[in-house]
Design a protein around this motif. Sequence first.
Motif, mmCIF file in Angstrom:
data_model
loop_
_atom_site.group_PDB
_atom_site.id
_atom_site.type_symbol
_atom_site.label_atom_id
_atom_site.label_comp_id
_atom_site.label_asym_id
_atom_site.label_seq_id
_atom_site.Cartn_x
_atom_site.Cartn_y
_atom_site.Cartn_z
ATOM 1 N N PRO A 34 0.803 -1.231 0.000
ATOM 2 C CA PRO A 34 0.000 0.000 0.000
ATOM 3 C C PRO A 34 0.837 1.283 0.000
ATOM 4 O O PRO A 34 0.501 2.236 -0.718
ATOM 5 C CB PRO A 34 -0.836 -0.127 1.279
ATOM 6 C CG PRO A 34 -0.999 -1.609 1.455
ATOM 7 C CD PRO A 34 0.321 -2.190 1.002
ATOM 8 N N ALA A 35 1.912 1.330 0.743
ATOM 9 C CA ALA A 35 2.708 2.557 0.825
ATOM 10 C C ALA A 35 3.335 2.921 -0.516
ATOM 11 O O ALA A 35 3.382 4.099 -0.879
ATOM 12 C CB ALA A 35 3.794 2.408 1.887
ATOM 13 N N THR A 36 3.813 1.941 -1.276
ATOM 14 C CA THR A 36 4.457 2.255 -2.559
ATOM 15 C C THR A 36 3.433 2.521 -3.660
ATOM 16 O O THR A 36 3.771 3.128 -4.669
ATOM 17 C CB THR A 36 5.404 1.129 -3.025
ATOM 18 O OG1 THR A 36 4.651 -0.077 -3.184
ATOM 19 C CG2 THR A 36 6.541 0.926 -2.061
ATOM 20 N N GLN A 37 2.215 2.094 -3.480
ATOM 21 C CA GLN A 37 1.175 2.283 -4.486
ATOM 22 C C GLN A 37 0.501 3.659 -4.390
ATOM 23 O O GLN A 37 -0.283 4.020 -5.253
ATOM 24 C CB GLN A 37 0.103 1.188 -4.352
ATOM 25 C CG GLN A 37 0.590 -0.198 -4.681
ATOM 26 C CD GLN A 37 0.745 -0.422 -6.163
ATOM 27 O OE1 GLN A 37 -0.097 -0.043 -6.964
ATOM 28 N NE2 GLN A 37 1.853 -1.035 -6.555
ATOM 29 N N ARG A 38 0.825 4.437 -3.362
ATOM 30 C CA ARG A 38 0.149 5.727 -3.142
ATOM 31 C C ARG A 38 0.457 6.764 -4.208
ATOM 32 O O ARG A 38 -0.391 7.595 -4.511
ATOM 33 C CB ARG A 38 0.506 6.288 -1.763
ATOM 34 C CG ARG A 38 -0.022 5.431 -0.633
ATOM 35 C CD ARG A 38 0.263 5.964 0.750
ATOM 36 N NE ARG A 38 1.589 6.537 0.895
ATOM 37 C CZ ARG A 38 1.834 7.718 1.443
ATOM 38 N NH1 ARG A 38 0.852 8.459 1.893
ATOM 39 N NH2 ARG A 38 3.062 8.163 1.558
ATOM 40 N N SER A 39 1.663 6.753 -4.758
ATOM 41 C CA SER A 39 2.044 7.728 -5.784
ATOM 42 C C SER A 39 3.298 7.246 -6.495
ATOM 43 O O SER A 39 3.980 6.335 -6.016
ATOM 44 C CB SER A 39 2.306 9.098 -5.158
ATOM 45 O OG SER A 39 3.504 9.080 -4.403
ATOM 46 N N GLU A 40 3.600 7.894 -7.612
ATOM 47 C CA GLU A 40 4.830 7.536 -8.322
ATOM 48 C C GLU A 40 6.064 7.885 -7.495
ATOM 49 O O GLU A 40 7.054 7.153 -7.515
ATOM 50 C CB GLU A 40 4.886 8.234 -9.684
ATOM 51 C CG GLU A 40 3.947 7.593 -10.685
ATOM 52 C CD GLU A 40 4.202 8.048 -12.098
ATOM 53 O OE1 GLU A 40 5.369 8.263 -12.469
ATOM 54 O OE2 GLU A 40 3.208 8.170 -12.843
ATOM 55 N N THR A 41 5.990 8.973 -6.757
ATOM 56 C CA THR A 41 7.118 9.352 -5.901
ATOM 57 C C THR A 41 7.311 8.320 -4.804
ATOM 58 O O THR A 41 8.442 7.888 -4.538
ATOM 59 C CB THR A 41 6.896 10.750 -5.287
ATOM 60 O OG1 THR A 41 6.753 11.694 -6.348
ATOM 61 C CG2 THR A 41 8.053 11.149 -4.397
ATOM 62 N N ALA A 42 6.239 7.902 -4.160
ATOM 63 C CA ALA A 42 6.334 6.879 -3.108
ATOM 64 C C ALA A 42 6.876 5.572 -3.680
ATOM 65 O O ALA A 42 7.656 4.869 -3.027
ATOM 66 C CB ALA A 42 4.966 6.655 -2.468
ATOM 67 N N TRP A 43 6.474 5.249 -4.902
ATOM 68 C CA TRP A 43 6.958 4.046 -5.588
ATOM 69 C C TRP A 43 8.476 4.089 -5.750
ATOM 70 O O TRP A 43 9.182 3.158 -5.378
ATOM 71 C CB TRP A 43 6.265 3.949 -6.944
ATOM 72 C CG TRP A 43 6.674 2.827 -7.835
ATOM 73 C CD1 TRP A 43 7.584 2.880 -8.844
ATOM 74 C CD2 TRP A 43 6.179 1.484 -7.821
ATOM 75 N NE1 TRP A 43 7.680 1.655 -9.466
ATOM 76 C CE2 TRP A 43 6.828 0.785 -8.859
ATOM 77 C CE3 TRP A 43 5.239 0.813 -7.037
ATOM 78 C CZ2 TRP A 43 6.570 -0.551 -9.125
ATOM 79 C CZ3 TRP A 43 4.981 -0.515 -7.308
ATOM 80 C CH2 TRP A 43 5.647 -1.189 -8.345
ATOM 81 N N ARG A 44 8.983 5.213 -6.285
ATOM 82 C CA ARG A 44 10.431 5.337 -6.504
ATOM 83 C C ARG A 44 11.190 5.388 -5.180
ATOM 84 O O ARG A 44 12.218 4.715 -5.030
ATOM 85 C CB ARG A 44 10.737 6.583 -7.339
ATOM 86 C CG ARG A 44 10.383 6.422 -8.799
ATOM 87 C CD ARG A 44 10.936 7.549 -9.658
ATOM 88 N NE ARG A 44 10.629 8.882 -9.144
ATOM 89 C CZ ARG A 44 9.498 9.543 -9.376
ATOM 90 N NH1 ARG A 44 8.566 8.994 -10.123
ATOM 91 N NH2 ARG A 44 9.318 10.752 -8.889
ATOM 92 N N VAL A 45 10.695 6.155 -4.222
ATOM 93 C CA VAL A 45 11.368 6.277 -2.927
ATOM 94 C C VAL A 45 11.392 4.926 -2.211
ATOM 95 O O VAL A 45 12.416 4.522 -1.648
ATOM 96 C CB VAL A 45 10.677 7.355 -2.059
ATOM 97 C CG1 VAL A 45 11.145 7.296 -0.615
ATOM 98 C CG2 VAL A 45 10.920 8.738 -2.645
ATOM 99 N N GLY A 46 10.283 4.217 -2.233
ATOM 100 C CA GLY A 46 10.216 2.902 -1.585
ATOM 101 C C GLY A 46 11.184 1.912 -2.201
ATOM 102 O O GLY A 46 11.903 1.199 -1.491
ATOM 103 N N HIS A 47 11.227 1.874 -3.519
ATOM 104 C CA HIS A 47 12.146 0.950 -4.188
ATOM 105 C C HIS A 47 13.604 1.353 -3.982
ATOM 106 O O HIS A 47 14.466 0.496 -3.823
ATOM 107 C CB HIS A 47 11.796 0.824 -5.674
ATOM 108 C CG HIS A 47 10.616 -0.059 -5.900
ATOM 109 N ND1 HIS A 47 9.318 0.416 -5.819
ATOM 110 C CD2 HIS A 47 10.517 -1.387 -6.159
ATOM 111 C CE1 HIS A 47 8.484 -0.582 -6.027
ATOM 112 N NE2 HIS A 47 9.183 -1.690 -6.242
ATOM 113 N N ARG A 48 13.855 2.661 -3.967
ATOM 114 C CA ARG A 48 15.224 3.123 -3.716
ATOM 115 C C ARG A 48 15.680 2.667 -2.320
ATOM 116 O O ARG A 48 16.822 2.251 -2.141
ATOM 117 C CB ARG A 48 15.285 4.648 -3.827
ATOM 118 C CG ARG A 48 16.684 5.187 -3.937
ATOM 119 C CD ARG A 48 16.705 6.686 -4.235
ATOM 120 N NE ARG A 48 15.911 7.025 -5.409
ATOM 121 C CZ ARG A 48 14.938 7.948 -5.413
ATOM 122 N NH1 ARG A 48 14.659 8.643 -4.342
ATOM 123 N NH2 ARG A 48 14.262 8.186 -6.521
#
Length: 109
Positions: A34-48
Amino acid sequence: MIIWTAVSALVLAMALVCARGWVRPNHGVGLRIPATQRSETAWRVGHRAAVPAAVTGTAVIAIALVISLADPATATAMMVVAVIAFVGELVWMVLAADRAASRVSVHHP
């Protein structure tokens, strides 16, 4: 052992391409929490944030592979090390991604 190393390397590659934004949030590839799916920024930050865990896990598994090839008597022990490293890698990746992505503020227009 070679399969564990290859799978771990694929997980690392997935984290890297998602962290760079080459793969956008989706329902097929990446850490789909859920946290990474909230936005494209959250997606990139989470994966980083997940990349160090993937690098570490892949390195441990690769080292276990080299040890088992150098000394076949250690193959069973190194397989156990590889499995534990892979599970640890995945858990660490999810926790790191969740923590980092949860800190990203999401603005809705």
